[in-house]
Design a protein around this motif. Sequence first.
Motif, mmCIF file in Angstrom:
data_model
loop_
_atom_site.group_PDB
_atom_site.id
_atom_site.type_symbol
_atom_site.label_atom_id
_atom_site.label_comp_id
_atom_site.label_asym_id
_atom_site.label_seq_id
_atom_site.Cartn_x
_atom_site.Cartn_y
_atom_site.Cartn_z
ATOM 1 N N ALA A 1 0.832 -1.205 0.000
ATOM 2 C CA ALA A 1 0.000 0.000 0.000
ATOM 3 C C ALA A 1 0.865 1.252 0.000
ATOM 4 C CB ALA A 1 -0.928 -0.017 1.213
ATOM 5 N N PHE A 2 1.956 1.222 0.733
ATOM 6 C CA PHE A 2 2.817 2.404 0.822
ATOM 7 C C PHE A 2 3.524 2.679 -0.502
ATOM 8 C CE2 PHE A 2 6.539 4.878 2.018
ATOM 9 C CZ PHE A 2 5.988 5.803 2.895
ATOM 10 N N ARG A 3 3.941 1.616 -1.199
ATOM 11 C CA ARG A 3 4.642 1.792 -2.473
ATOM 12 C C ARG A 3 3.745 2.410 -3.539
ATOM 13 N NH1 ARG A 3 6.741 -3.191 -1.315
ATOM 14 N NH2 ARG A 3 5.338 -4.248 -2.778
ATOM 15 N N ASP A 4 2.445 2.299 -3.362
ATOM 16 C CA ASP A 4 1.511 2.788 -4.376
ATOM 17 C C ASP A 4 1.357 4.308 -4.383
ATOM 18 O OD1 ASP A 4 1.022 0.300 -5.358
ATOM 19 O OD2 ASP A 4 -0.836 -0.018 -4.237
ATOM 20 N N ASP A 5 2.033 5.009 -3.456
ATOM 21 C CA ASP A 5 1.794 6.461 -3.381
ATOM 22 C C ASP A 5 2.675 7.255 -4.356
ATOM 23 O OD1 ASP A 5 4.301 6.548 -2.272
ATOM 24 O OD2 ASP A 5 3.689 7.393 -0.354
ATOM 25 N N GLY A 6 3.503 6.562 -5.152
ATOM 26 C CA GLY A 6 4.238 7.230 -6.214
ATOM 27 C C GLY A 6 5.571 7.821 -5.835
ATOM 28 N N ARG A 7 6.017 7.641 -4.592
ATOM 29 C CA ARG A 7 7.300 8.216 -4.166
ATOM 30 C C ARG A 7 8.461 7.243 -4.306
ATOM 31 N NH1 ARG A 7 6.105 10.766 1.661
ATOM 32 N NH2 ARG A 7 4.774 8.923 1.810
ATOM 33 N N CYS A 8 8.202 6.064 -4.831
ATOM 34 C CA CYS A 8 9.216 5.006 -4.870
ATOM 35 C C CYS A 8 9.750 4.793 -6.269
ATOM 36 C CB CYS A 8 8.610 3.710 -4.337
ATOM 37 S SG CYS A 8 9.716 2.285 -4.415
ATOM 38 N N GLU A 9 11.086 4.762 -6.383
ATOM 39 C CA GLU A 9 11.757 4.245 -7.579
ATOM 40 C C GLU A 9 12.136 2.797 -7.265
ATOM 41 O OE1 GLU A 9 14.575 6.726 -10.108
ATOM 42 O OE2 GLU A 9 14.783 7.658 -8.139
ATOM 43 N N PRO A 10 11.431 1.837 -7.820
ATOM 44 C CA PRO A 10 11.678 0.447 -7.438
ATOM 45 C C PRO A 10 12.772 -0.218 -8.266
ATOM 46 C CG PRO A 10 9.781 0.544 -8.869
ATOM 47 C CD PRO A 10 10.247 1.974 -8.685
ATOM 48 N N GLY A 11 13.448 -1.191 -7.645
ATOM 49 C CA GLY A 11 14.310 -2.106 -8.370
ATOM 50 C C GLY A 11 15.533 -1.506 -9.018
ATOM 51 N N LEU A 12 16.134 -0.491 -8.391
ATOM 52 C CA LEU A 12 17.351 0.106 -8.939
ATOM 53 C C LEU A 12 18.522 -0.857 -8.724
ATOM 54 C CD1 LEU A 12 16.830 3.727 -7.576
ATOM 55 C CD2 LEU A 12 16.388 2.905 -9.900
ATOM 56 N N ALA A 13 19.335 -1.041 -9.741
ATOM 57 C CA ALA A 13 20.428 -2.013 -9.667
ATOM 58 C C ALA A 13 21.647 -1.421 -8.967
ATOM 59 C CB ALA A 13 20.816 -2.481 -11.060
ATOM 60 N N TYR A 14 22.281 -2.231 -8.102
ATOM 61 C CA TYR A 14 23.601 -1.882 -7.585
ATOM 62 C C TYR A 14 24.629 -2.945 -7.940
ATOM 63 C CZ TYR A 14 22.706 -5.043 -3.583
ATOM 64 O OH TYR A 14 22.434 -6.133 -2.784
ATOM 65 N N GLY A 15 24.207 -3.940 -8.694
ATOM 66 C CA GLY A 15 25.079 -5.010 -9.141
ATOM 67 C C GLY A 15 24.327 -5.883 -10.121
ATOM 68 N N PRO A 16 24.980 -6.915 -10.669
ATOM 69 C CA PRO A 16 24.351 -7.738 -11.704
ATOM 70 C C PRO A 16 23.435 -8.825 -11.174
ATOM 71 C CG PRO A 16 26.609 -8.454 -11.348
ATOM 72 C CD PRO A 16 26.403 -7.247 -10.473
ATOM 73 N N GLY A 17 23.509 -9.149 -9.894
ATOM 74 C CA GLY A 17 22.727 -10.247 -9.340
ATOM 75 C C GLY A 17 21.243 -9.956 -9.293
ATOM 76 N N ALA A 18 20.441 -11.032 -9.279
ATOM 77 C CA ALA A 18 18.986 -10.882 -9.289
ATOM 78 C C ALA A 18 18.476 -10.133 -8.067
ATOM 79 C CB ALA A 18 18.336 -12.266 -9.364
ATOM 80 N N ARG A 19 19.125 -10.291 -6.918
ATOM 81 C CA ARG A 19 18.694 -9.617 -5.695
ATOM 82 C C ARG A 19 19.515 -8.359 -5.391
ATOM 83 N NH1 ARG A 19 15.325 -12.088 -2.031
ATOM 84 N NH2 ARG A 19 16.412 -10.993 -0.364
ATOM 85 N N GLN A 20 20.383 -7.988 -6.280
ATOM 86 C CA GLN A 20 21.196 -6.782 -6.070
ATOM 87 C C GLN A 20 20.434 -5.564 -6.590
ATOM 88 O OE1 GLN A 20 24.951 -7.822 -7.884
ATOM 89 N NE2 GLN A 20 25.553 -9.086 -6.150
ATOM 90 N N ARG A 21 19.376 -5.245 -5.874
ATOM 91 C CA ARG A 21 18.471 -4.165 -6.234
ATOM 92 C C ARG A 21 18.082 -3.405 -4.975
ATOM 93 N NH1 ARG A 21 20.163 -5.913 -10.224
ATOM 94 N NH2 ARG A 21 19.116 -6.516 -12.171
ATOM 95 N N PHE A 22 17.746 -2.120 -5.150
ATOM 96 C CA PHE A 22 17.214 -1.354 -4.016
ATOM 97 C C PHE A 22 16.064 -0.488 -4.486
ATOM 98 C CE2 PHE A 22 20.415 1.473 -5.811
ATOM 99 C CZ PHE A 22 19.917 2.757 -5.640
ATOM 100 N N ASP A 23 15.141 -0.233 -3.570
ATOM 101 C CA ASP A 23 14.056 0.710 -3.801
ATOM 102 C C ASP A 23 14.452 2.030 -3.159
ATOM 103 O OD1 ASP A 23 12.651 -1.335 -4.990
ATOM 104 O OD2 ASP A 23 11.375 -1.719 -3.238
ATOM 105 N N LEU A 24 14.194 3.127 -3.852
ATOM 106 C CA LEU A 24 14.550 4.454 -3.358
ATOM 107 C C LEU A 24 13.280 5.289 -3.213
ATOM 108 C CD1 LEU A 24 16.830 6.403 -2.567
ATOM 109 C CD2 LEU A 24 16.961 7.089 -4.970
ATOM 110 N N PHE A 25 13.051 5.763 -2.008
ATOM 111 C CA PHE A 25 11.873 6.568 -1.690
ATOM 112 C C PHE A 25 12.294 8.028 -1.547
ATOM 113 C CE2 PHE A 25 11.076 2.287 -0.324
ATOM 114 C CZ PHE A 25 9.753 2.057 -0.655
ATOM 115 N N HIS A 26 11.536 8.917 -2.160
ATOM 116 C CA HIS A 26 11.877 10.336 -2.190
ATOM 117 C C HIS A 26 10.920 11.148 -1.312
ATOM 118 C CE1 HIS A 26 14.727 9.860 -5.531
ATOM 119 N NE2 HIS A 26 13.862 8.998 -6.028
#
Length: 262
Positions: A29-54
């Motif tokens: 529900a919180f991610r749906d408010d539009g402030r999140c950049e989801p799944g930004l890569a910090y490496g090549p691995g499948a789980r090497q991702r971060f969500d960034l909230f502004h």
Amino acid sequence: MDLDRAYANGPFIAGADLYPPRWAAAAAAFRDDGRCEPGLAYGPGARQRFDLFHPADAPKGLMVFIHGGYWLAFGRELWSHLAAGALARGWAVAMPSYTLAPEARISAMTQEIGAAVAAAAGRVPGPVVVTGHSAGGHLAARMGCADAPLPPDVAQRVQRVVPISPLADLAPLMQTAMNAKLDLDAEEVAAESPAFLPRRPGCAAHVWVGAQERPAFLWQARLLSEEWACPWTIAPDRHHFDVIDDLADPGSALMAVLLDRL
């Protein structure tokens, strides 16, 4: 001592099985408010991702939250709602996933989190605060160590770490059933136990733990605070699963410890 029992949390928390679906619903529900950049890569691995909230305005800095799960379970998607407190205070929030055991060892996870912090810091100016819960508390503490795998300019910006219910001495976990997947040995315990590694000069630390947590977690928190000569707080009436709830409250004492005076 039965160390499997000592480090078991769910059997000692009423309604423990209800927490993960509750976290998942709140996070979605919180991610749906539009402030999140989801799944930004910090490496090549499948789980090497971060969500960034502004935050609504230019960020005052960056808070990084690292999830727990004994290095074996969960991912960033379960905790989005915990960004609410920092966002309300004007801070951006990064929430990384990382490769779990047995695919990765804890030392590799430390390297991944260093890369995640560096990648997120490259997108947000200003000071950086790193926090995390349980196994994530361990990884947050590692970012405050003198040997943290951070570029020098990013390390200078990481001004505070706040490990929540951290695992600071990994040696006891060698005697648990979890170690069949964690594969801890004496060498990795020595290299990856924050309680026995020097804290980086210029990086403040404050350890946080719930008063109703298992004695093993209270001991781990106190050990880290003593070895690092830093404050620790025992949060009243909090157990291992709800000790993180105050991250969603901008006026909480936990958020004050994280972001005040920065």
